[in-house]
Scaffold this active site. Structure first.
Site: not given
Ligand SMILES: [Zn+2]
Ligand SMILES: [Zn+2]
Lengths: 487, 487
Positions: A336, A361
């Protein structure tokens, strides 16, 4: 070898061959292999026309900040269809941000015995208490909300200001959040502010039920909730432990599925701050999973990745389950980040080496060709949370989200909402909209949506027989959705 | 099969194996295969330390708009090294934006007989003329600049305002250019404004010489210039044709290389507006290439891609060379778009099907897996112009540029500047900085820079023997650069 592969080739490219190449490329994208039924084809054609309109409008929602685009999206016909669409499961949602702040303020803070305190750093704390709470280091003076509201002339304005403390949502995101540091600071403040409300034992019950309700209303049938299982408190000061919280979640889920038989249920991914005592947390997770195998899906670590420790830093703790001969599925947040080649940027590889079941993510995955191949080989899906990535300032125009690459390659992927209450969303329809219209662009079609929804069951932590059951239930809903909207 | 590929694998990942995977991934990136000499390793380590400093500073230049980052970059030690680095060739520069506006205003507009006119749409026109030019449809009143300047109290302020008409550069890019439409409008206005100066025959000579000088000063040794070969005019109104312009460029190049023996030369890619009479333009290009094989490299089409016709729309015209049995290398702009799945978004595939020699920008390439493979197989490089893409609002934070993906995979790539005068750059060092620090991140190293520079000769249109000569000359400079800066 066909002529088109040669530099000195003669004549016009063969239109049929060109067509074939375009179709070959389209077939690689998420859902590109799905053969649509006649009814699905009709709905797809309709969706395509809607997309044409949306992409030629003056303002293209995925290109602007979600806080400014939200009202545009709400008016979108595509969005309205996505709301009706059975989206399967929400696999990446944090428990502290599950329920909309509107409910927290309008319902929870109106309950009796709710105290509020404004801190020196212009944050807010809530506490339910039978009698006035004593001053704390961060809170000098507590006021009973009921009394305070009675004194104020503008309760609506006051309630709106309370909501502002509990969400990142604002009309001026660029002004209020000039950079990642500022937005993360507000992010953490909002979590702390909400904690006093949510960790009140009686509230937690209602909160969780309300959370399932919001998902169910958005046509979602299953949830995997990331939760630290914070201790909860009663009015008299009694403290309940993690097991109490876990049992409560289990009870509420049972009640909710009894009330809504088309809802499959919920499981918990136990999360721990990426800071101290990770070893103890892993041990605790092993124990919880052993004691509550139906509810506890596995373990994850949370906290802002860019400023935190790497997964590799915690390698000893994370090796514990294997060492102890225990199994503990991992569901790591990883990648991320915008930064490339830093230590943090190795988290995706390490998540894979620690056999993560999914990647939270995976924003950086597209720029890691080897990790990308490894993830595909191991069939590890990324949990794509487009609105989260935009609000937390990894990318401004979602057409530049690196998942465009992953989606064009059909990389395993599910859509989720991360922290819906903080971003001003509810359910998954907003994130589906951004993924479908912004990240998928014109190429993404009904097949893409179908695969994304089906993926959410496929990549869930459910045991095989429940997956199968879930898939069948979802497919029935899907077919009804297509029949209702196609023609 | 090794344990790490298995889901139920036991124990901690083997650190040696992890290391190997990280090195394997790094070896795929641009320059990842290059074995650095001892001296290069020293310089690389130094660069790495500099990058660490730069990435931990309060403001990270590639993350903010170049117009606001330029002064930060100028102070950067990495940038100063890049200025000294022999960068090989500039392969994607448009002739109308070759020379800095400072020189245009401070030198060219101070020449005698230069008239200026301010149009109703607050644009500016220049014209050299022996006597006052008559009013035109867009220009009612021409003033001799010399006279006008004599009347004004603030010549510096006036000159700055003239510069503003010739460039996009501004202190407030977000305010002045809220969207792509606005920035492209200004872009086209600036081109028209410059045209009156540059197409004056005596100016063109100096302009082109000055352009080569600016490149040479930035340690660039060869240029491929995209030019429409506009007709030029003399003071008395005489008009010269394209051939005159081409011969002039040839003469100036000859003079420049005589003055600077380490400069290899320049070639022209003949460009035509993506609008009318493309067939005639292709025929003209074939003829020019036949008559000036040493100077004319090939053909390209220009104009804002998002609002223009597709390459496929011009397929008949673009098939002419093959039909006529002629060869005409193509150097197409393609994929300079954020939009995905539109007709325009097929331009990259079509450029490849028409056997383009390189791809201008190829911003959309990373999300076209099949075209990407085809380009790699055909060894077709993208011409990456990061600052152009940012200023023209395809991406705001260059860490999100899709070339991060291409670079991590070692996709054939060269760095160029597109329209330096419009973006306030000169040479290639600014774009190299963005590519190296922003797009390459921490992973990009001296090997990356070496490969990018070597690529610019490798992917040039030069015939094999001149490529070889060029590469040897560049390598000598490179070794000297390393020796001078490593230790
Ligand atoms: Zn998360
Ligand atoms: Zn260009």
């Amino acid at each position: 070898m066909h002529c088109m592969y040669m530099r000195d080739c003669d004549g016009m490219p063969d239109p049929a061959q060109r067509d074939l190449l375009m179709r070959q490329e389209a077939s690689r994208q998420t859902g590109g292999q799905i053969v649509l039924t006649a009814a699905e084809q009709k709905l797809d054609a309709y969706l395509h026309r809607l997309k044409e309109q949306e992409m030629s409008a003056a303002q293209f929602p995925p290109a602007i900040h979600f806080f400014k685009a939200k009202h545009l999206i709400q008016r979108s016909s595509i969005f309205k269809l996505l709301q009706k669409m059975p989206k399967g499961a929400a696999l990446h949602v944090h428990s502290s941000a599950l329920v909309s702040v509107d409910w927290l303020v309008k319902n929870v803070t109106y309950r009796p015995h709710c105290y509020v305190c404004f801190t020196w750093d212009s944050s807010v704390r809530f506490l339910f208490s039978a009698r006035p709470p004593p001053p704390r280091w961060d809170c000098f003076s507590w006021q009973l909300l009921q009394t305070l509201r009675g004194k104020l002339g503008d309760p609506t304005g006051f309630d709106n200001s309370l909501m502002q403390h509990l969400t990142l949502f604002t009309q001026d995101p660029d002004g209020e959040y000039p950079n990642q540091d500022v937005v993360w600071e507000k992010f953490e403040k909002a979590f702390i502010a909400a904690a006093g409300l949510i960790t009140h034992a009686p509230v937690l019950r209602d909160y969780f039920y309300k959370g399932l309700e919001e998902l169910h209303q958005d046509n979602i049938m299953y949830l995997e909730l990331r939760s630290g299982l914070s201790r909860t408190y009663e009015l008299d000061g009694t403290i309940h432990d993690k097991v109490w919280t876990l049992k409560t979640l289990q009870e509420v889920t049972t009640k909710f599925t009894a009330d809504h038989p088309d809802f499959l249920g919920a499981r918990v991914i136990f999360v721990h701050e990426k800071s101290l005592k990770v070893k103890a947390a892993v041990q605790e997770a092993i124990q919880l999973q052993k004691d509550f195998p139906d509810v506890v899906a596995g373990f994850d670590m949370v906290g802002r990745e860019d400023s935190g420790r790497t997964l590799w830093y915690f390698r000893e703790a994370l090796s514990l389950p294997a060492e102890l001969g225990a199994t503990l599925p991992y569901f790591f947040h990883a990648g991320e980040t915008d930064d490339e080649g830093t230590d943090i940027d190795q988290n995706i590889l390490d998540a894979l080496l620690f056999n993560t079941s999914r990647i939270g993510h995976g924003y950086a995955l597209a720029r890691h060709p080897l990790s990308k191949e490894l993830a595909k080989k191991k069939n590890v899906a990324v949990e794509l949370c487009p609105i989260s990535n935009q609000v937390l300032k990894l990318v401004s125009d979602l057409r530049n989200h690196p998942a465009t690459v992953l989606m064009s390659e059909g990389h395993p992927m599910v859509i989720s909402s991360d922290d819906p209450s903080l971003f001003g969303t509810s359910g998954l329809s907003y994130d589906f909209y951004q993924a479908f219209v912004g990240i998928g662009g014109f190429k993404a079609n009904l097949g893409t949506l179908k695969e994304l929804a089906a993926n959410s069951i496929r990549y869930s932590s459910l045991p095989a027989h429940l997956k199968e059951k879930g898939h069948v239930a979802w497919e029935t809903k899907w077919d009804a959705f297509v029949a209702d909207n196609c023609c």
